[in-house]
Write an enzyme that holds these catalytic residues in place. Sequence first.
Site, PDB file in Angstrom:
ATOM      1  N   CYS A  19      23.906  11.157 -12.944  1.00 24.54           N
ATOM      2  CA  CYS A  19      25.398  11.401 -12.927  1.00 24.54           C
ATOM      3  C   CYS A  19      25.588  12.386 -14.121  1.00 24.54           C
ATOM      4  O   CYS A  19      25.274  12.437 -14.973  1.00 24.54           O
ATOM      5  CB  CYS A  19      26.400  10.190 -13.145  1.00 24.54           C
ATOM      6  SG  CYS A  19      25.652   8.872 -11.997  1.00 24.54           S
ATOM      7  N   ARG A  39      21.549  16.378 -12.234  1.00 26.23           N
ATOM      8  CA  ARG A  39      21.685  15.256 -12.782  1.00 26.23           C
ATOM      9  C   ARG A  39      22.073  14.005 -11.598  1.00 26.23           C
ATOM     10  O   ARG A  39      22.199  12.831 -12.010  1.00 26.23           O
ATOM     11  CB  ARG A  39      22.860  14.833 -13.911  1.00 26.23           C
ATOM     12  CG  ARG A  39      22.828  15.923 -14.749  1.00 26.23           C
ATOM     13  CD  ARG A  39      23.750  15.814 -15.852  1.00 26.23           C
ATOM     14  NE  ARG A  39      23.662  14.602 -16.781  1.00 26.23           N
ATOM     15  CZ  ARG A  39      23.261  14.422 -17.805  1.00 26.23           C
ATOM     16  NH1 ARG A  39      22.584  15.618 -18.497  1.00 26.23           N
ATOM     17  NH2 ARG A  39      23.335  13.353 -18.301  1.00 26.23           N
ATOM     18  N   TRP A  44      24.770   9.761  -9.153  1.00 26.68           N
ATOM     19  CA  TRP A  44      23.105   9.243  -8.813  1.00 26.68           C
ATOM     20  C   TRP A  44      23.513   7.563  -8.530  1.00 26.68           C
ATOM     21  O   TRP A  44      23.641   7.152  -9.642  1.00 26.68           O
ATOM     22  CB  TRP A  44      22.392   9.533  -9.908  1.00 26.68           C
ATOM     23  CG  TRP A  44      20.810   9.305  -9.480  1.00 26.68           C
ATOM     24  CD1 TRP A  44      19.884   9.830  -9.038  1.00 26.68           C
ATOM     25  CD2 TRP A  44      20.224   8.078  -9.801  1.00 26.68           C
ATOM     26  NE1 TRP A  44      18.757   9.174  -8.494  1.00 26.68           N
ATOM     27  CE2 TRP A  44      18.877   8.093  -9.353  1.00 26.68           C
ATOM     28  CE3 TRP A  44      20.686   6.856 -10.661  1.00 26.68           C
ATOM     29  CZ2 TRP A  44      17.968   7.062  -9.825  1.00 26.68           C
ATOM     30  CZ3 TRP A  44      19.580   5.830 -10.781  1.00 26.68           C
ATOM     31  CH2 TRP A  44      18.230   5.969 -10.466  1.00 26.68           C
ATOM     32  N   ASN A  89      28.998   7.700 -16.296  1.00 23.74           N
ATOM     33  CA  ASN A  89      27.703   8.066 -16.273  1.00 23.74           C
ATOM     34  C   ASN A  89      27.073   6.890 -16.911  1.00 23.74           C
ATOM     35  O   ASN A  89      27.438   6.375 -18.009  1.00 23.74           O
ATOM     36  CB  ASN A  89      27.065   9.511 -16.823  1.00 23.74           C
ATOM     37  CG  ASN A  89      25.613   9.280 -17.060  1.00 23.74           C
ATOM     38  OD1 ASN A  89      25.039   8.669 -16.555  1.00 23.74           O
ATOM     39  ND2 ASN A  89      25.249  10.201 -17.963  1.00 23.74           N
ATOM     40  N   GLY A  90      26.097   5.975 -16.257  1.00 19.86           N
ATOM     41  CA  GLY A  90      25.529   4.813 -17.082  1.00 19.86           C
ATOM     42  C   GLY A  90      25.593   3.773 -16.230  1.00 19.86           C
ATOM     43  O   GLY A  90      25.977   3.786 -15.138  1.00 19.86           O
ATOM     44  N   GLU A 139      -0.611  13.481 -13.173  1.00 19.83           N
ATOM     45  CA  GLU A 139       0.635  14.290 -13.225  1.00 19.83           C
ATOM     46  C   GLU A 139       0.601  15.350 -11.830  1.00 19.83           C
ATOM     47  O   GLU A 139       1.630  15.409 -11.168  1.00 19.83           O
ATOM     48  CB  GLU A 139       0.440  15.560 -14.333  1.00 19.83           C
ATOM     49  CG  GLU A 139       1.523  16.753 -14.212  1.00 19.83           C
ATOM     50  CD  GLU A 139       2.920  16.043 -14.299  1.00 19.83           C
ATOM     51  OE1 GLU A 139       3.022  14.842 -14.516  1.00 19.83           O
ATOM     52  OE2 GLU A 139       3.816  17.090 -14.025  1.00 19.83           O
ATOM     53  N   LYS A 163       3.552  14.939  -9.059  1.00 24.61           N
ATOM     54  CA  LYS A 163       4.344  16.363  -8.626  1.00 24.61           C
ATOM     55  C   LYS A 163       4.306  16.008  -7.019  1.00 24.61           C
ATOM     56  O   LYS A 163       5.614  16.197  -6.586  1.00 24.61           O
ATOM     57  CB  LYS A 163       3.588  17.473  -8.829  1.00 24.61           C
ATOM     58  CG  LYS A 163       3.862  18.137 -10.283  1.00 24.61           C
ATOM     59  CD  LYS A 163       5.118  18.610 -10.611  1.00 24.61           C
ATOM     60  CE  LYS A 163       6.218  17.565 -11.316  1.00 24.61           C
ATOM     61  NZ  LYS A 163       5.973  17.050 -12.590  1.00 24.61           N
ATOM     62  N   GLU A 206       6.893  13.191  -5.709  1.00 26.14           N
ATOM     63  CA  GLU A 206       8.335  13.365  -5.992  1.00 26.14           C
ATOM     64  C   GLU A 206       8.854  14.460  -5.196  1.00 26.14           C
ATOM     65  O   GLU A 206      10.003  14.575  -4.711  1.00 26.14           O
ATOM     66  CB  GLU A 206       8.380  13.591  -7.701  1.00 26.14           C
ATOM     67  CG  GLU A 206       8.268  14.649  -8.133  1.00 26.14           C
ATOM     68  CD  GLU A 206       8.800  14.748  -9.505  1.00 26.14           C
ATOM     69  OE1 GLU A 206       8.223  15.700 -10.295  1.00 26.14           O
ATOM     70  OE2 GLU A 206       9.973  14.214  -9.840  1.00 26.14           O
ATOM     71  N   HIS A 224     -14.389   0.838  -8.223  1.00 25.34           N
ATOM     72  CA  HIS A 224     -13.868  -0.443  -8.437  1.00 25.34           C
ATOM     73  C   HIS A 224     -12.501  -1.048  -7.549  1.00 25.34           C
ATOM     74  O   HIS A 224     -11.805  -1.781  -7.849  1.00 25.34           O
ATOM     75  CB  HIS A 224     -13.440  -0.610  -9.921  1.00 25.34           C
ATOM     76  CG  HIS A 224     -14.589  -0.104 -10.895  1.00 25.34           C
ATOM     77  ND1 HIS A 224     -15.790  -1.098 -11.035  1.00 25.34           N
ATOM     78  CD2 HIS A 224     -14.933   0.692 -11.604  1.00 25.34           C
ATOM     79  CE1 HIS A 224     -16.666  -0.453 -11.727  1.00 25.34           C
ATOM     80  NE2 HIS A 224     -16.229   0.589 -12.211  1.00 25.34           N
ATOM     81  N   LYS A 280      17.471  14.977 -12.589  1.00 28.88           N
ATOM     82  CA  LYS A 280      16.497  15.438 -13.629  1.00 28.88           C
ATOM     83  C   LYS A 280      16.667  14.686 -15.006  1.00 28.88           C
ATOM     84  O   LYS A 280      15.641  14.436 -15.661  1.00 28.88           O
ATOM     85  CB  LYS A 280      17.253  16.696 -13.941  1.00 28.88           C
ATOM     86  CG  LYS A 280      16.355  17.547 -14.733  1.00 28.88           C
ATOM     87  CD  LYS A 280      15.169  18.228 -14.632  1.00 28.88           C
ATOM     88  CE  LYS A 280      14.527  18.950 -15.490  1.00 28.88           C
ATOM     89  NZ  LYS A 280      12.976  19.143 -15.153  1.00 28.88           N
TER      90      LYS A 280
HETATM   91  C1  AGP Z   1       9.010  15.150 -13.661  1.00 30.39           C
HETATM   92  O1  AGP Z   1       8.640  15.863 -12.598  1.00 30.39           O
HETATM   93  C2  AGP Z   1      10.004  14.013 -13.622  1.00 30.39           C
HETATM   94  N1  AGP Z   1      11.056  14.430 -12.803  1.00 30.39           N
HETATM   95  C3  AGP Z   1      10.163  12.956 -14.628  1.00 30.39           C
HETATM   96  O2  AGP Z   1       8.985  11.942 -14.500  1.00 30.39           O
HETATM   97  C4  AGP Z   1      10.603  13.304 -16.008  1.00 30.39           C
HETATM   98  O3  AGP Z   1       9.511  13.719 -16.508  1.00 30.39           O
HETATM   99  C5  AGP Z   1      11.028  11.960 -16.764  1.00 30.39           C
HETATM  100  O4  AGP Z   1      12.083  11.390 -16.049  1.00 30.39           O
HETATM  101  C6  AGP Z   1      11.185  12.309 -18.212  1.00 30.39           C
HETATM  102  O5  AGP Z   1      12.198  13.345 -18.524  1.00 30.39           O
HETATM  103  P1  AGP Z   1      12.555  13.850 -19.802  1.00 30.39           P
HETATM  104  O6  AGP Z   1      11.238  14.649 -20.149  1.00 30.39           O
HETATM  105  O7  AGP Z   1      13.679  14.695 -19.631  1.00 30.39           O
HETATM  106  O8  AGP Z   1      12.521  12.694 -20.730  1.00 30.39           O
END
Ligand code: AGP
Length: 605
Positions: free
Chosen positions: A2, A27, A74, A98-99, A478, A482, A485, A501, A600
């Site tokens: 948000c 956001r 959001w 926001n929150g 990682e 990627k 998401e 396993h 984000k």
């Molecule tokens: C990464 O592609 C993500 N969007 C997410 O995992 C992100 O890294 C995570 O929310 C942590 O964010 P920050 O680095 O701003 O703390």
Amino acid sequence: MCGIIGIVSNKSVSASIIGALKKLEYRGYDSAGISTISNGQINEQKCTGRVDNLEKILFQNPSNGDLGIGHVRWATHGMPNQINAHPHSSEVVSVVHNGIIENSDKLRKEFEKKGYSFKSQTDTEVITVMLTDFLKKENLINCIHKTLEKLEGSFALGVIFKDFNNLVVGARRGSPLAVGYGHNENFIGSDSYALKSMTNKISYLDDGDFCILYKEKVEFYNSDKQKINKEIFELSNEDNIADKGDYKDFMSKEINEQSATTKKCINEYLDKTRNEINIYNLPIDPKKINKIRLIACGTAYHSCLMSKYWIEEFTSIDVEADIASEFRYRKVKLNPNDLYIFVSQSGETADTYAALEKCKKNKVKTCGIVNVVESSIARSADFVLPIHAGPEIGVASTKAFIGQMIVLYLLTLKIAKERNDVSVEEYTKLVLDLKKIPNLIEETLNKQKNIQVIARDFINAKGTMYLGRGYSYPIAMEGALKLKELSYIHAEGYAAGEMKHGPLALIEDGMPVVVLAPKDRFFEKTISNMQEVIARGGKVLMITDDTSETTNENIRFKFQIPKTNSTINSFLLTIPLQFLAYHVALLKNCDIDKPRNLAKSVTVE
Ligand code: AGP
């Protein structure tokens, strides 16, 4: 999560609110809204979807007024529909939030008993109702204070009042809120990035603070209603550069910037004349560190996992990497001789910030590794190491991940040297190798076309696996994050040796599997695991610096990264995985910069 904006000015504010909301869209982007005071009334307009939709509505039906608030959502409580979109207004007050208000159900019942009814399913509307109720009997300051006192959970708020048509109120607990100073106008915003086009003078609310913006001044209060002063920070011009340039989207720009951003970061930390890393005054003397604990979320957590391998490799220090949302609630034995490192691009991630606050309360030594240097984590940690990556706008973190790894690698080497865990010769060689990273990244970036072809194999996949051993394992995790998401394809990052396993059962004919197999000490073992996958019908994309032909048999694609020292090939393995996720998402017509359900800056738990 948000985005909030609030402006009080001597001119119409709706265009500036829309402009700021577009910047805040990273956001949250499931709905948007605006409220202004015009002709003595609250004028609220909101819609589902993006800020562009709101702009169209305002084009048909302009929102006048020289003060107002705006929001991009959001969703947490209630579906992302128009009714649940913010602002939430009564006859006399309009609120953006926001929150999460954790006691909203209880408050809702309490005020329903008093005869109030609710229009939305949100937790936010209780704030509107409480402000409306307190306004009947309290002055403005008491009304705000009494409302905030009743709230449990986290919030940043922007509020306007029908009967106070010269001010905007902002408040913060847990979620970030910045205040910007202009000429005959003042602003609140979820971050300084949203305010940068309007001002470069910024203050930050601390937890419990609230503020009242007038066009010619800003008043700040703490949680005891005492007036307080705030430091004013001047933002650097450099960070204003946040447009896509010639790129289709922010993500491709940010991937392609990585050679330049790593160069900048390395230059910021390396001594110009000697091969020395300029990291001094850590909160604990490196020689006395008992243990290092790295704490973060998502991609930032993967950089911590990576660093765990480096710290184990180069130093004699015990190390652990933790997910912040777990760490904050675990009964971790905090030790004054340990160093607690918090990694976060935004510096605002609620779980990481809460974990840091837990450490601060227990008076242990903390270090923040952030991209946004004005962020809450940067301001709260005992010691800060910026990653110097410049604004990262794409929700999928790319250049920040590489930047976090660079800083963690630099820190590892510096600590190793200070403790005499590595010899001066070894240290110098490692620093010299490190300097080569930007060029090696550039070389890898130039091979993007090869990945474009491979991406076709993934678009119809039910699922996929990313396998690696040693240094490649965090990178496999990682890479999988990627892909999921961005393209919504199920992907798992796995330690290659763990496949037998259980997960090997998932491999079926035609399943794409990414194998990270640099020519390091694990190479032969990884190749054996890869053959096990191929034997069961997996279509392998192998990413390696090995040039021999022998491994080519039965591999569907091989992507060649440049040869380098095996402790730093993680930087290069990352690049094709970013491209792969990007191109698969592009082929599937996914929204690259704003993947569904995500945001984000994750400022809720
Ligand atoms: C990464 O592609 C993500 N969007 C997410 O995992 C992100 O890294 C995570 O929310 C942590 O964010 P920050 O680095 O701003 O703390």
